[in-house]
Design a protein around this motif. Structure first.
Motif, PDB file in Angstrom:
ATOM      1  N   ALA A  59       0.966  -1.550  -0.334  1.00 18.93           N
ATOM      2  CA  ALA A  59      -0.268  -0.400  -0.185  1.00 18.93           C
ATOM      3  C   ALA A  59       0.365   1.889  -0.353  1.00 18.93           C
ATOM      4  O   ALA A  59       0.198   2.527  -0.694  1.00 18.93           O
ATOM      5  N   ARG A  60       2.222   0.886   1.018  1.00 24.48           N
ATOM      6  CA  ARG A  60       2.871   2.432   0.671  1.00 24.48           C
ATOM      7  C   ARG A  60       2.960   2.328  -0.052  1.00 24.48           C
ATOM      8  O   ARG A  60       4.281   3.181  -1.177  1.00 24.48           O
ATOM      9  N   LEU A  61       4.266   1.707  -1.101  1.00 21.34           N
ATOM     10  CA  LEU A  61       4.486   1.873  -2.640  1.00 21.34           C
ATOM     11  C   LEU A  61       3.287   1.943  -3.494  1.00 21.34           C
ATOM     12  O   LEU A  61       3.871   3.342  -4.212  1.00 21.34           O
ATOM     13  N   GLU A  62       2.531   1.622  -3.465  1.00 22.19           N
ATOM     14  CA  GLU A  62       1.618   2.195  -4.606  1.00 22.19           C
ATOM     15  C   GLU A  62       1.085   3.428  -3.886  1.00 22.19           C
ATOM     16  O   GLU A  62       0.924   4.106  -5.306  1.00 22.19           O
ATOM     17  N   TRP A  63       1.443   4.252  -3.102  1.00 19.55           N
ATOM     18  CA  TRP A  63       1.072   5.379  -2.756  1.00 19.55           C
ATOM     19  C   TRP A  63       2.012   6.426  -3.300  1.00 19.55           C
ATOM     20  O   TRP A  63       1.334   7.187  -4.054  1.00 19.55           O
ATOM     21  N   GLN A  64       2.848   5.900  -3.043  1.00 17.16           N
ATOM     22  CA  GLN A  64       4.370   6.480  -3.385  1.00 17.16           C
ATOM     23  C   GLN A  64       4.886   6.607  -4.994  1.00 17.16           C
ATOM     24  O   GLN A  64       4.556   7.555  -5.752  1.00 17.16           O
ATOM     25  N   LEU A  65       3.951   5.342  -5.620  1.00 19.22           N
ATOM     26  CA  LEU A  65       4.181   5.259  -7.450  1.00 19.22           C
ATOM     27  C   LEU A  65       2.906   5.988  -7.584  1.00 19.22           C
ATOM     28  O   LEU A  65       3.040   6.639  -9.230  1.00 19.22           O
ATOM     29  N   GLU A  66       1.421   6.710  -7.245  1.00 21.18           N
ATOM     30  CA  GLU A  66       0.820   6.929  -8.023  1.00 21.18           C
ATOM     31  C   GLU A  66       1.261   8.659  -7.587  1.00 21.18           C
ATOM     32  O   GLU A  66       1.061   9.403  -7.264  1.00 21.18           O
ATOM     33  N   PRO A  67       0.390   8.624  -9.105  1.00 20.84           N
ATOM     34  CA  PRO A  67       0.919   9.952  -9.618  1.00 20.84           C
ATOM     35  C   PRO A  67       0.154  11.312  -9.130  1.00 20.84           C
ATOM     36  O   PRO A  67      -1.566  11.092  -8.445  1.00 20.84           O
ATOM     37  N   LYS A  68       0.637  12.063  -8.514  1.00 18.04           N
ATOM     38  CA  LYS A  68      -0.055  13.508  -7.580  1.00 18.04           C
ATOM     39  C   LYS A  68      -0.922  13.869  -8.285  1.00 18.04           C
ATOM     40  O   LYS A  68      -0.501  14.761  -9.588  1.00 18.04           O
ATOM     41  N   GLU A  69      -2.459  13.726  -7.867  1.00 16.78           N
ATOM     42  CA  GLU A  69      -2.950  15.441  -8.170  1.00 16.78           C
ATOM     43  C   GLU A  69      -2.814  16.522  -8.805  1.00 16.78           C
ATOM     44  O   GLU A  69      -2.645  16.931  -7.469  1.00 16.78           O
ATOM     45  N   PRO A  70      -2.578  17.576  -9.326  1.00 14.70           N
ATOM     46  CA  PRO A  70      -2.588  18.764  -8.832  1.00 14.70           C
ATOM     47  C   PRO A  70      -3.805  19.387  -8.301  1.00 14.70           C
ATOM     48  O   PRO A  70      -4.565  18.899  -8.201  1.00 14.70           O
ATOM     49  N   ALA A  71      -3.381  20.809  -7.409  1.00 11.97           N
ATOM     50  CA  ALA A  71      -4.069  21.042  -6.144  1.00 11.97           C
ATOM     51  C   ALA A  71      -5.492  22.037  -7.366  1.00 11.97           C
ATOM     52  O   ALA A  71      -4.635  22.784  -8.330  1.00 11.97           O
TER      53      ALA A  71
END
Length: 67
Positions: free
Chosen positions: A55-67
């Motif tokens: 879960a931590r790795l998946e979170w790190q690999l997900e592209p961050k959504e622009p604010a």
């Protein structure tokens, strides 16, 4: 090429494989006679720790959504 062997994507694949292997092992152990409760409990704890790492790795690999 050695950097590719240690990439987060590769680690994620390896963790998922290990988690699936543990899942299958826990299922087999739970239906064995006699059931080694301590071993099953340890395997389940290890499986949960792997799930957390996944879960931590998946979170790190997900592209961050622009604010």
């Amino acid at each position: 090429m050695s950097a590719n062997l240690h990439s987060p994507e590769r680690q994620l694949i390896e963790l998922r494989i290990e988690h699936a292997d543990l899942d299958a092992l826990v299922d087999r152990m739970a239906h064995a006679t006699p059931v080694d409760e301590l071993l099953v409990q340890r395997l389940k704890k290890r499986r949960l720790a792997l799930r957390d790492r996944i879960a931590r790795l998946e979170w790190q690999l997900e592209p961050k959504e622009p604010a």
